[in-house]
Design a protein around this motif. Structure first.
Motif, short mmCIF file in Angstrom:
data_model
loop_
_atom_site.label_atom_id
_atom_site.label_comp_id
_atom_site.label_asym_id
_atom_site.label_seq_id
_atom_site.Cartn_x
_atom_site.Cartn_y
_atom_site.Cartn_z
N LYS A 163 0.85 -1.19 0.00
CA LYS A 163 0.00 0.00 0.00
C LYS A 163 0.88 1.24 0.00
N SER A 164 0.30 2.39 -0.29
CA SER A 164 1.10 3.62 -0.39
C SER A 164 1.48 4.17 0.99
N VAL A 165 0.68 3.85 2.00
CA VAL A 165 0.95 4.33 3.35
C VAL A 165 0.57 3.26 4.36
N THR A 166 1.30 3.21 5.48
CA THR A 166 0.97 2.27 6.54
C THR A 166 -0.03 2.93 7.48
N THR A 167 -1.19 2.29 7.63
CA THR A 167 -2.25 2.87 8.47
C THR A 167 -3.23 1.80 8.90
N GLU A 178 7.95 -3.40 8.89
CA GLU A 178 7.18 -2.16 8.81
C GLU A 178 6.00 -2.19 9.78
N LEU A 179 5.34 -3.33 9.90
CA LEU A 179 4.22 -3.48 10.84
C LEU A 179 4.70 -3.20 12.27
N CYS A 180 5.81 -3.81 12.66
CA CYS A 180 6.34 -3.62 14.02
C CYS A 180 6.81 -2.18 14.23
#
Length: 108
Positions: free
Chosen positions: A28-32, A59-61
């Motif tokens: 995705k373009s942004v982590t949210t 990235e999740l962590c």
């Protein structure tokens, strides 16, 4: 203040932790956070990383550590390393604080 279905509190003899069920969508373009319904089996998070070489998991962590204001070392991937469904173990943060932070993130 009830705890949503996607969060479980685990207590052992040495520490208390919180388990969070997460469903991720990589690339995705942004982590949210996209969805966290009270009776849902998981919190839904878009990840701005490829699901390759552990990049999406990292990235999740990173995202949750920043969001919850805790060290990444307090967030462990328990299961789902190569799956979109993951179980995370979070230490050093109370379940009620996690729920409130997620709610605030969603409502902006």
């Amino acid at each position: 203040n009830k705890i949503p279905s996607y969060i479980k509190i685990c207590e052992s003899s040495k520490d208390q932790c919180v388990l969070i069920n997460v469903k991720v969508t990589p690339r995705k373009s942004v982590t949210t956070i996209t969805k966290a319904e009270f009776d849902a089996d998981a919190i839904y998070i878009d990840i701005a990383a490829q699901p390759k070489d552990g990049k999406a998991n990292a990235e999740l962590c990173r995202f949750l550590g920043k969001l919850l204001r805790i060290s990444r070392s307090n967030i462990q991937l328990v299961s789902g390393e190569s799956s979109t469904t993951k179980l995370l173990r979070v230490q050093d943060k109370a379940a009620t604080e996690i729920v409130e932070t997620i709610r605030n993130e969603l409502t902006g």
